[in-house]
Design an enzyme around this catalytic site. Structure first.
Site, PDB file in Angstrom:
ATOM      1  N   ASP A 296      50.340  47.074  42.766  1.00 29.02           N
ATOM      2  CA  ASP A 296      49.209  46.194  42.443  1.00 29.02           C
ATOM      3  C   ASP A 296      48.300  46.142  43.667  1.00 29.02           C
ATOM      4  O   ASP A 296      48.666  46.634  44.738  1.00 29.02           O
ATOM      5  CB  ASP A 296      49.738  44.793  42.065  1.00 29.02           C
ATOM      6  CG  ASP A 296      48.724  43.978  41.276  1.00 29.02           C
ATOM      7  OD1 ASP A 296      47.553  44.411  41.150  1.00 29.02           O
ATOM      8  OD2 ASP A 296      49.087  42.892  40.795  1.00 29.02           O
ATOM      9  N   HIS A 472      44.809  41.489  40.083  1.00 25.12           N
ATOM     10  CA  HIS A 472      45.180  41.671  38.662  1.00 25.12           C
ATOM     11  C   HIS A 472      45.166  43.122  38.175  1.00 25.12           C
ATOM     12  O   HIS A 472      44.741  43.392  37.066  1.00 25.12           O
ATOM     13  CB  HIS A 472      44.261  40.841  37.750  1.00 25.12           C
ATOM     14  CG  HIS A 472      43.921  39.498  38.303  1.00 25.12           C
ATOM     15  ND1 HIS A 472      44.869  38.536  38.527  1.00 25.12           N
ATOM     16  CD2 HIS A 472      42.739  38.947  38.686  1.00 25.12           C
ATOM     17  CE1 HIS A 472      44.289  37.460  39.017  1.00 25.12           C
ATOM     18  NE2 HIS A 472      43.008  37.672  39.137  1.00 25.12           N
ATOM     19  N   HIS A 473      45.649  44.055  39.000  1.00 24.97           N
ATOM     20  CA  HIS A 473      45.637  45.455  38.587  1.00 24.97           C
ATOM     21  C   HIS A 473      47.033  46.084  38.610  1.00 24.97           C
ATOM     22  O   HIS A 473      47.224  47.171  39.183  1.00 24.97           O
ATOM     23  CB  HIS A 473      44.703  46.263  39.495  1.00 24.97           C
ATOM     24  CG  HIS A 473      43.281  45.817  39.450  1.00 24.97           C
ATOM     25  ND1 HIS A 473      42.398  45.996  40.501  1.00 24.97           N
ATOM     26  CD2 HIS A 473      42.576  45.190  38.485  1.00 24.97           C
ATOM     27  CE1 HIS A 473      41.220  45.504  40.175  1.00 24.97           C
ATOM     28  NE2 HIS A 473      41.301  44.996  38.962  1.00 24.97           N
ATOM     29  N   PRO A 474      48.040  45.460  37.983  1.00 25.14           N
ATOM     30  CA  PRO A 474      49.371  46.061  38.035  1.00 25.14           C
ATOM     31  C   PRO A 474      49.452  47.347  37.218  1.00 25.14           C
ATOM     32  O   PRO A 474      48.745  47.503  36.215  1.00 25.14           O
ATOM     33  CB  PRO A 474      50.268  44.981  37.420  1.00 25.14           C
ATOM     34  CG  PRO A 474      49.373  44.261  36.471  1.00 25.14           C
ATOM     35  CD  PRO A 474      48.015  44.258  37.136  1.00 25.14           C
TER      36      PRO A 474
END
Ligand code: FAD
Length: 548
Positions: A296, A472-474
């Protein structure tokens, strides 16, 4: 309760699920079922671009996850919002449209064994879904796809000051972050249509809901994939606490997102055999890579407060009239700041000139978010996020129990690799230089975070550990590739060891792209649909781009 078979069952009505539902049901030979745990996306707050602030506060649209305590963050957990609504995270996200770096995809194809996923091969899929009038005619963009991509018509004056400062500091400019060379500073593109959020449900699903061969069910929590003799035959679900099975004559496609898809796989008995057995899950296939590899993008911010100036977006008595005007402008014409993505300006940069490509994203915030980084800006100011976009640390997601309603254990292991925190710190120093530039003098701001006393490396590192969270970029929890010991799906997104089962969403990223993740997820779903329908891939598009 059991039902008649569908050809395709798609698990998760998020970014990928909506694209797949559209593309697969375009072929009338196949009945398609889309299952989503959350509610429909008919709440007004989801359609207004600045409503992202309010939607993040609404628990009915979020899974309400939290990380495990992170040793790299002084043992703090941090909140992890994910969309639990039709449209998934695209219904609550920041709407930024950024594909990352072309080299990310070449790495997938040439280093990670994801055959067929190089930049030249995926560019046609990016263009297929895009409706971008600003760059119409550019071979890097599409103008006739379903998803509207626009530039902010009236950026905040502070965003212009950010670009004035970066230019004067000698940082490169970038006019098109989705063009041949995304390095530099400039204005971002956003998935907005006529002042409304363009989520993947508004772009891809609503226009085709009338199709007779497409069924969409909300409020359905998929517990697990039904597997018989090594083949996926359907899914077991919870609907109003009742068990319900749906059967697939063709394939089951998991698009439940970076946390949801590995969790469904693990509950289905596909994962680390020893760990699953310990949780009482019947093992179907030992595939230890499921859930591992989680990456992330961590961040930390420089924040400035302005006591007299109220150019920034924010709630205050001084800005009340202007805010009322902005709301009226939106209600009457869907124009103005309420209808645009708030964080308009950005920089995609190298933290070290010797690097081959950018590893740092600076995001300018024309809003004061206070020491707790609240979603609603109270008072006035501005800030810059320093975001690590090529993390070396990686963690994992694991189910805590076989209960489909239990939250998974999410452990991204931020800053486990010491190189990662160095990049965020270098970004903070650059961010500080930018906000201290004379371009910002007119606003009379003063730094509140990290604060003027936080200067040396040790103090900045401690600040990062105390305040970092996710942007918020897993991804990468069911990685695609050719190594069976470290990947979950092959280059056709087929789950190893189980027939009739694929994964298509952010979890299959072989490595995390160096940018916001929604555009890449849409591309993955486009290519997945072609593969499922047995269509030939488009000809690779080889265009000039920055040297890597
Ligand atoms: C707050 C926030 C801001 C973001 N901002 C940006 C941005 O500005 N630009 C950008 O490019 N990206 C952004 N992202 C990331 C981007 O939105 C995601 O990468 C993308 O939406 C992921 O798509 P997906 O299909 O993998 O998962 P999702 O869109 O999350 O979809 C997964 C879906 O599956 C459903 N689901 C999960 N488990 C189950 C189950 N067991 N049964 C049934 N349904 C299930 C979920 O409810 C959800 O609807 C942001 C994300 C968040 C959360």
């Amino acid at each position: 309760m059991t039902t008649t078979p569908y050809h395709y069952i798609i698990v998760g009505g998020g970014s990928a699920g909506c694209v797949l539902a559209n593309r697969l049901s375009a072929d009338a030979r196949y009945n398609v079922l889309l299952l989503e745990a959350g509610p429909p996306d008919d709440h007004w707050v989801l359609s207004i671009p600045t409503g992202v602030v309010a939607s993040l506060m609404k628990p009915e649209f979020s899974w309400g996850y939290e990380s495990t305590p992170q040793s790299g963050l002084e043992n703090r957990p941090f909140p992890i919002p994910r969309g639990r609504v039709l449209g998934g995270s695209s219904s609550v996200n920041g709407m930024v449209y950024f594909r990352g770096h072309p080299g990310d995809y070449d790495d997938w194809a040439h280093r990670e064994g994801a055959r067929g996923w190089s930049y030249a091969e995926v560019l046609p899929y990016f263009c297929r879904s895009e409706d971008n009038r600003t760059f119409a005619g550019s071979p890097y963009h599409g103008a006739s796809g379903e998803m509207s991509v626009t530039n902010s018509p009236r950026p905040n004056r502070l965003s212009r000051s950010f670009l004035e400062a970066t230019k004067s500091l000698g940082l490169p400019e970038c006019v098109d972050f989705n063009g041949p060379d995304p390095e530099g500073c400039g204005m971002r593109q956003a998935t907005i249509r006529n002042g409304r959020r363009e989520s993947m449900v508004t772009a891809f699903l609503h226009p085709v809901r009338h199709r007779a061969n497409l069924e969409v069910k909300t409020g359905v929590v998929v517990d697990r994939v039904l597997i018989e003799n090594g083949r996926a035959t359907g899914v077991r679900c919870l609907v109003d606490n009742q068990v319900c099975d749906f059967h697939a004559a063709g394939e089951v496609i998991l698009s439940a997102g970076a946390y949801g898809s590995p969790a469904v796989l693990q509950r289905s008995g596909v994962g680390d055999a020893e760990e699953l057995a310990a949780l009482g899950v019947k093992v179907q296939h030992h595939l230890p890579a499921v859930g591992r590899g989680l990456r992330d993008h961590p961040n930390a911010a420089v924040q400035v407060k302005t006591d007299r100036d109220h150019t920034s977006y924010g709630v205050s008595a001084r800005a009340m009239l202007r805010n009322i005007g902005n709301v009226l402008e939106y209600v009457l014409w869907r124009g103005g700041p309420v209808g645009s993505s708030t964080f308009e300006a950005t920089g995609f940069l190298r933290s070290d000139p010797s690097l081959a490509r950018p590893d740092l994203q600076l995001v300018f915030m024309p809003a004061h978010r206070g020491p707790k980084m609240t979603a609603l800006p109270m008072g006035h100011g501005y800030g810059v996020l320093s975001i690590l976009v090529r993390p070396k640390s990686h963690g994992r997601v694991t189910i805590a129990s076989a209960d489909p309603l239990a939250k998974p254990l999410i452990d991204p292991r931020f800053y486990e690799d010491p190189d990662d925190i160095d990049v965020v710190r270098k970004g903070l120093l650059l961010a500080r230089q930018i906000v201290q530039h004379p371009a910002f003098n007119r606003y009379g701001g003063h730094e509140i975070l990290p604060g003027p006393d936080v200067k040396d490396d040790a103090a900045l590192t401690s600040y990062i550990r105390r305040t970092s969270s996710t942007v918020h970029h897993p991804g990468c929890t069911c990685r695609m590739g050719d190594d069976p010991s470290t990947t979950v799906v092959d280059h056709e997104l087929k789950v190893r060891g189980i027939a009739g089962l694929r994964v298509a969403d952010a979890s299959v990223f072989p490595t995390l792209i160096a940018g916001n993740t929604n555009a890449a997820v849409v591309m993955i779903a486009e290519k997945a649909a072609d593969m499922l329908l047995g269509k030939a891939a488009p000809e690779p598009v080889r265009l000039p781009r920055a040297a890597l």
